[in-house]
Design a protein around this motif. Structure first.
Motif, PDB file in Angstrom:
ATOM      1  N   ASN A 583       7.781  44.230-131.663  1.00  0.00           N
ATOM      2  CA  ASN A 583       8.722  43.636-132.622  1.00  0.00           C
ATOM      3  C   ASN A 583       8.231  43.868-134.050  1.00  0.00           C
ATOM      4  OD1 ASN A 583      10.973  42.197-133.480  1.00  0.00           O
ATOM      5  ND2 ASN A 583       9.940  40.216-133.339  1.00  0.00           N
ATOM      6  N   SER A 585       9.197  43.980-136.934  1.00  0.00           N
ATOM      7  CA  SER A 585      10.153  43.598-137.982  1.00  0.00           C
ATOM      8  C   SER A 585       9.405  43.266-139.267  1.00  0.00           C
ATOM      9  CB  SER A 585      10.948  42.374-137.508  1.00  0.00           C
ATOM     10  OG  SER A 585      11.616  41.771-138.584  1.00  0.00           O
ATOM     11  N   GLN A 586      10.042  43.519-140.389  1.00  0.00           N
ATOM     12  CA  GLN A 586       9.416  43.206-141.672  1.00  0.00           C
ATOM     13  C   GLN A 586       9.694  41.771-142.100  1.00  0.00           C
ATOM     14  OE1 GLN A 586       7.239  45.366-143.155  1.00  0.00           O
ATOM     15  NE2 GLN A 586       7.615  46.369-141.188  1.00  0.00           N
ATOM     16  N   ARG A 587      10.744  41.150-141.546  1.00  0.00           N
ATOM     17  CA  ARG A 587      11.099  39.781-141.941  1.00  0.00           C
ATOM     18  C   ARG A 587      10.216  38.810-141.166  1.00  0.00           C
ATOM     19  NH1 ARG A 587      15.726  36.073-140.917  1.00  0.00           N
ATOM     20  NH2 ARG A 587      15.909  34.819-142.793  1.00  0.00           N
ATOM     21  N   GLU A 588       9.340  38.147-141.885  1.00  0.00           N
ATOM     22  CA  GLU A 588       8.281  37.386-141.229  1.00  0.00           C
ATOM     23  C   GLU A 588       8.143  36.016-141.873  1.00  0.00           C
ATOM     24  OE1 GLU A 588       4.347  39.064-139.188  1.00  0.00           O
ATOM     25  OE2 GLU A 588       4.382  39.293-141.345  1.00  0.00           O
ATOM     26  N   ARG A 597       8.524  36.255-136.235  1.00  0.00           N
ATOM     27  CA  ARG A 597       9.528  37.222-136.630  1.00  0.00           C
ATOM     28  C   ARG A 597      10.792  37.010-135.796  1.00  0.00           C
ATOM     29  NH1 ARG A 597       5.581  42.614-136.421  1.00  0.00           N
ATOM     30  NH2 ARG A 597       4.171  41.945-138.091  1.00  0.00           N
ATOM     31  N   ASP A 623      16.630  33.177-135.616  1.00  0.00           N
ATOM     32  CA  ASP A 623      16.609  33.400-137.067  1.00  0.00           C
ATOM     33  C   ASP A 623      15.837  32.267-137.729  1.00  0.00           C
ATOM     34  OD1 ASP A 623      18.393  31.151-137.727  1.00  0.00           O
ATOM     35  OD2 ASP A 623      19.981  32.367-136.866  1.00  0.00           O
TER      36      ASP A 623
END
Length: 741
Positions: A583, A585-588, A597, A623
């Motif tokens: 995973n 993902s950059q959104r952390e 994430r 989210d």
């Protein structure tokens, strides 16, 4: 200690924060300096844009160079427009994120904070802010102001911002007063704050280490720690020794504390019982009162149930044993027929056996036998995953025990009990080895006297995570009828998973096959002596080799199980690498010393009755929202919302401990078995891990470690009294009935 200095400036950004300890690394913009200063230390509640005055000393870090180590600090509300925007956009105030912070500052400029504080109604002037958001911002602002006093009060004691929020929520404006009067209340009232943290606060407040208040809190803490290790009681002599060592107090202080707690009804000392004496110490059982009540009531209620009449006459049972298997197309073994006969003839029965021995088949036949007499049948299991498996196997609705017993958060207890019993004539509980003594106690309290109870489980698996060894004690007492299935079904005998599970359980080395070449198998061993190489192999298996060879989803089908949390091959380290690979993902979101994430596989690690999510339940991060400070998690279709202050209830679950996997079943299991796990290499742990897999097991590690684990049949001893209570109460009943006769 070097010379103390004072440093003033504005927090430019937070580089790192460990919310478990409060330790923070931040960059500080100092007037007159071109380059921001690195500051380290406890800075709870501080966010970007805030002005601070720090007291501490300059240090030279061998890797990171010059740093300012903070001893204590004071905050100042930011004065510049950019500082205000950074402060509000940091997520400190619920309802305001970076975009809304920019809008507010563009509209109100330097007056923004004054408007929020004194004229919050004017926030409506900004686009996107309505009444609901104004209320959220106003409440968060007020809480932030009030909590700051608590934050500063606790900052020197290593209490994290998340825990400070909980303290404030629990006690409100009385928080500081309560903590000053009795800091040990924190250990009892606030999840996550244990005795040791409370004790540190107490010492700084000048509480006498030999005080009655500390001794009583410490004894309860030690007994609760022992309960978390699985004990329902502890021998008095060993308890005193442990308390003396942990609390560093005199023996008489401990003895007097035990007597006071006993007089207050918080402890039970079972002086009339004479268990085997520990070498050179008093073996008198000392219980936390709740566990003693639970054991006594379990014994009484089980024995009470056993006095009832059978479900069907013996002659009718024989007819059913001929008719039902024929109708279902089953060929029952002698052992299986005996199991059904016992279930129909006794009010309580334990059905145990390893994988592939047909426990589920027996449950199906028992259901068919009872259906002509009643449809008031309940099926349950300790966890949601185990309940789902039971439903799929039987075609009958199964629920978790917490839902069956109807947990009521407003009452902090179960609705079902003696005054509101379960509406059932037959109750079947699967994965009964997972039931601790408190859960069994509540189940039996809710069971109507006429009902039949069947406990199904594999007694050779790990015992319950909670205190007690309920299924083992019931079986070993010899009081309750037990049928153990040992014969492996012909279909199951074709599976190396099933065959090797039984071999491990008998102390025999499993049959191993190379992972390449020949006919595909369902059980493999890959030898890796070096732990780092073991990690690389596990990553390759989960992300590449198993998905391509067996067409499995790395996130949904493959589960890494490990004996330990720490170490190179522990769950913490494996989760970090697996998260990055599966995973990226950059959104952390950084909280509670962890990084979450969107899409992460997570596990709940404590029972949360308000959300109806329990220890061991797994889900996926759906989210998160910095403005509302909430994260949403999808638990198999149930979307639950967590406040940021609650995120210490969740951990990454790409890799989980074998203990946490109990009651679960996965298409594929990958498990490190390494000598570094020596302290936990036990036969029942290996057996439990292997039996979690349906289609594939891959062990990675050392053959020496595997041999050690298989040879180690010694399990950690648990001090429990249920077996003795069952035997004693049964004997007392016989004596009374004999005298009456």
């Amino acid at each position: 200690m070097g010379n103390r200095s004072i440093l003033k400036g504005q927090i430019e950004r937070i580089v790192f924060v460990n919310e478990e300890t409060g330790f923070t690394v931040a960059r500080l913009k100092v007037p007159g300096r071109l380059v921001p200063v690195t500051v380290v230390g406890n800075l709870p509640g501080v966010g970007p844009g805030e002005g601070v005055e720090l007291v501490g000393e300059w240090i030279e870090h061998p890797r990171f160079g010059s740093q300012f180590r903070v001893e204590c600090f004071q905050t100042r509300i930011p004065a510049t427009v950019s500082g205000i925007e950074r402060y509000l956009g940091s997520g400190m105030i619920k309802g305001i994120g970076p975009i809304m912070a920019r809008r507010l500052v563009e509209h109100f400029g330097k007056e923004t904070l004054r408007i929020i504080d004194q004229e919050p109604h004017r926030l409506e002037e900004v686009e996107g802010i309505g009444e609901k958001r104004i209320r959220m911002i106003r409440d968060a602002w007020e809480a932030q102001k009030e909590i700051r006093d608590v934050m500063i009060f606790l900052q020197g004691h290593g209490v994290s911002p998340a825990y400070a929020v909980r303290i404030f929520k629990h006690y409100g404006r009385d928080a500081i007063r309560v903590v000053r009067e009795n800091p040990y209340r924190l250990a009892a009232d606030i999840f996550g704050i244990g005795f040791l943290t409370a004790d540190r606060i107490a010492r700084n407040l000048g509480v006498d280490p030999q005080s009655e208040m500390r001794a009583e809190a410490g004894i309860l803490y030690v007994l609760q720690q022992l309960a978390e290790e699985g004990h329902t009681y502890y021998p008095a002599g060993l308890l005193q020794q442990r308390c003396e060592k942990i609390l560093e107090v005199r023996r008489e202080v401990v003895e007097e504390g035990i007597q006071r707690l006993r007089s207050a009804g918080r402890l039970v000392v079972e002086e009339e019982v004479s268990p085997p004496r520990e070498t050179g110490s008093d073996a008198t059982p000392v219980y936390l009162a709740g566990y003693h009540t639970a054991e006594v009531e379990i014994a009484r209620r089980l024995l009470g149930l056993l006095q009832g009449p059978p479900a069907v006459p013996l002659r009718d049972a024989d007819d059913l044993l001929d008719e039902i298997p024929k109708r279902l197309g089953l060929d029952l073994s002698v052992q299986q027929r005996e199991a059904v006969r016992t279930a129909l003839g006794k009010k309580v029965m334990v059905l145990t056996g390893g994988p592939g021995t047909g426990k589920t088949t027996i449950v199906r036949v028992i259901l068919e036998a009872f259906l002509p007499h009643t449809r008031r049948i309940l099926l349950g299991a300790p966890t949601g995953r185990a309940a789902k498996r039971l439903s799929e196997a039987t075609g009958w609705e199964a629920r978790t025990l917490h839902r069956m017993l109807e947990w009521d958060f407003s009452r902090m207890g179960f609705r079902r009990g003696p005054d509101h019993p379960l509406e059932a004539d037959l109750v079947i509980i699967d994965e009964a080895s997972m039931m601790d003594c408190l859960l069994m106690y509540h189940l039996l309290r809710a069971l109507p006297p006429h009902a039949f109870l069947i406990l199904v489980g594999d007694v050779n698996q790990l015992p319950s995570v909670g205190p007690g060894n309920v299924l083992r004690d019931i079986i070993d007492s010899g009081v309750v009828p037990v049928v153990e299935l040992k014969e492996i079904f012909r279909q199951a005998a074709d599976s190396l998973i099933i065959v090797n599970a039984h071999r491990i359980n008998r102390g025999e080395y499993p049959y191993l096959r190379p992972i390449r070449g020949g006919q595909p198998q369902d059980f493999y061993f890959i030898e890796r002596e070096d732990p780092e190489e073991g990690v690389r192999t596990i990553l390759d298996l989960v992300t590449q080799r198993i998905p391509s060879s067996f067409r499995m989803d790395p996130l949904g089908d493959i589960q890494v199980l490990t004996p330990m949390h720490r170490g190179v091959l522990g769950s913490a380290n494996l989760n970090r690498f697996l998260q990055e690979r599966l995973n990226p993902s950059q959104r952390e979101l950084h909280r509670t010393g962890r990084s979450f994430r969107v899409g992460d596989k997570v596990m709940q690690i404590r029972n949360n009755y308000e959300k109806e999510v329990f220890n061991g339940d797994m889900g996926r991060v759906a989210d998160f929202d910095v403005e509302t400070q909430t994260m949403r998690v999808d638990f198999y279709g149930r979307i639950l919302e967590y406040d940021f202050s609650e995120l210490d209830e969740l951990v990454l679950a790409y890799a989980v401990s074998v203990h946490k996997s109990q009651g679960s079943e996965y298409p594929a299991v990958v498990m490190p078995v390494h000598i570094s796990h020596y302290v936990l290499l036990q036969r029942n742990l290996l057996y439990t891990g292997v039996t979690r897999a349906k289609r594939l097991v891959v062990l990675v590690g050392s053959k020496k470690a595997l041999r050690i684990g298989i040879a180690n049949a010694k399990t950690r001893h648990r001090y429990t009294g249920l077996k003795e209570k069952l035997v004693r109460i049964a004997q007392d009943s016989l004596t009374i009935s004999g005298n009456t006769g």
